[in-house]
Scaffold this motif. Sequence first.
Motif, short mmCIF file in Angstrom:
data_model
loop_
_atom_site.label_atom_id
_atom_site.label_comp_id
_atom_site.label_asym_id
_atom_site.label_seq_id
_atom_site.Cartn_x
_atom_site.Cartn_y
_atom_site.Cartn_z
N PRO A 41 0.81 -1.22 0.00
CA PRO A 41 0.00 0.00 0.00
C PRO A 41 0.84 1.27 0.00
O PRO A 41 0.47 2.26 -0.63
N ASP A 42 1.98 1.24 0.71
CA ASP A 42 2.85 2.42 0.74
C ASP A 42 3.54 2.63 -0.61
O ASP A 42 3.70 3.76 -1.07
N ALA A 43 3.94 1.54 -1.24
CA ALA A 43 4.59 1.64 -2.55
C ALA A 43 3.61 2.15 -3.60
O ALA A 43 3.97 2.92 -4.50
N ALA A 44 2.35 1.73 -3.49
CA ALA A 44 1.34 2.08 -4.49
C ALA A 44 1.09 3.59 -4.59
O ALA A 44 0.66 4.08 -5.63
N LYS A 45 1.38 4.31 -3.52
CA LYS A 45 1.11 5.76 -3.55
C LYS A 45 2.00 6.49 -4.55
O LYS A 45 1.72 7.64 -4.92
N TYR A 46 3.07 5.84 -5.00
CA TYR A 46 3.97 6.48 -5.97
C TYR A 46 3.56 6.17 -7.41
O TYR A 46 4.25 6.62 -8.35
N LEU A 47 2.47 5.43 -7.58
CA LEU A 47 2.01 5.11 -8.93
C LEU A 47 1.23 6.29 -9.53
O LEU A 47 0.03 6.25 -9.75
N ASN A 48 1.97 7.35 -9.76
CA ASN A 48 1.42 8.55 -10.40
C ASN A 48 2.36 8.95 -11.54
O ASN A 48 3.33 8.24 -11.84
N ALA A 49 2.07 10.06 -12.18
CA ALA A 49 2.86 10.47 -13.35
C ALA A 49 4.34 10.65 -12.98
O ALA A 49 5.23 10.21 -13.72
N HIS A 50 4.59 11.28 -11.85
CA HIS A 50 5.98 11.51 -11.44
C HIS A 50 6.68 10.19 -11.14
O HIS A 50 7.81 9.94 -11.58
N GLY A 51 6.00 9.33 -10.40
CA GLY A 51 6.60 8.05 -10.05
C GLY A 51 6.91 7.21 -11.27
O GLY A 51 7.97 6.56 -11.35
N ARG A 52 6.00 7.20 -12.23
CA ARG A 52 6.23 6.40 -13.45
C ARG A 52 7.39 6.97 -14.26
O ARG A 52 8.17 6.22 -14.88
N LYS A 53 7.54 8.28 -14.26
CA LYS A 53 8.66 8.91 -14.97
C LYS A 53 9.97 8.49 -14.33
O LYS A 53 10.95 8.18 -15.02
#
Length: 312
Positions: A232-244
């Motif tokens: 769950p903590d890792a999933a919070k980075y699944l956004n545009a910035h994280g994917r970049k």
Amino acid sequence: MVANRTIAPGIAVSPLALGTNVFGWTADTETSHAVLDGYVAAGGNFLDTADSYSFWAEGNTGGESETIIGKWLAGRSDRDELVIATKVSHHPQFLGMAPGTIRAAIDASLTRLDIDAVDIYYAHFDDPSTPLIESIAALSELVDQGKIRSIGISNYTAERIKEWLDISAREGFHPPVVIEPQYNLVERGIEADVLPLARTHGLAVVPYYSLAHGFLTGKYDNGEEIESPRAPDAAKYLNAHGRKVIDAVKSVADEHSTQPASIALAWLAAQNGVAAPIASARTTDQLSPLVESMQIQLTTKDLQLLGEASQL
């Protein structure tokens, strides 16, 4: 051959610290000992634990990680080559940074670890209810008593770290030598204040959550469900910035024929002021890309690509 980095007189650490918060939580004693064996065999010498690890797990009360490490250390001939760091203030029985709490907590940690002295003793969390000078005096006293070799600070703001440094200088206390903050390719906030402060005062930086709860391993961005308490903590980075960021990490990893985790850790280790990122493994398979990071030399082009992709 791993080149160690000196963070204080007589204390030199490998460019990767092994996080041991999973010991006694998601890794049993036998597995934990196998991970420790593999880490040391790969050239690592820096173990990071805390007296509170892992009270949050069902059936645990705190101190499980230290106890597992203590059993592993028993009878080893290389104790003096290892750097062992633990922390105070968060164990359910030793909460806060009052002098009496610190004195009782270090004795309990030394007993569990079955050693005479801790190499680095961190103030784990700030305790505004205790005057800072009292906490500093108690820790400095432990250095004089030989129970700890050096002092570290974790999870304190830049303002409180500066206050700590000023008090230590004014009162003649043993100063801190290392700071342990959150820092990784998707969490670069300390670059605004804590990191410049550390560089100015010559404090080594040992970042935790170096892989952003596992996000920087690259296993969370393909939509598959991962069985991990950190998912769950890792999933919070699944956004545009994280994917970049993860796209850049994977690109560099392909260039070096290695895994994303190795690159993310190598980037941290290459940052000015960083002595050793902390990363944990709950299996020996997970350990492999972590220790591989100690052998990776990123190019200027690599560092530029990763830096630009992760800059907000």
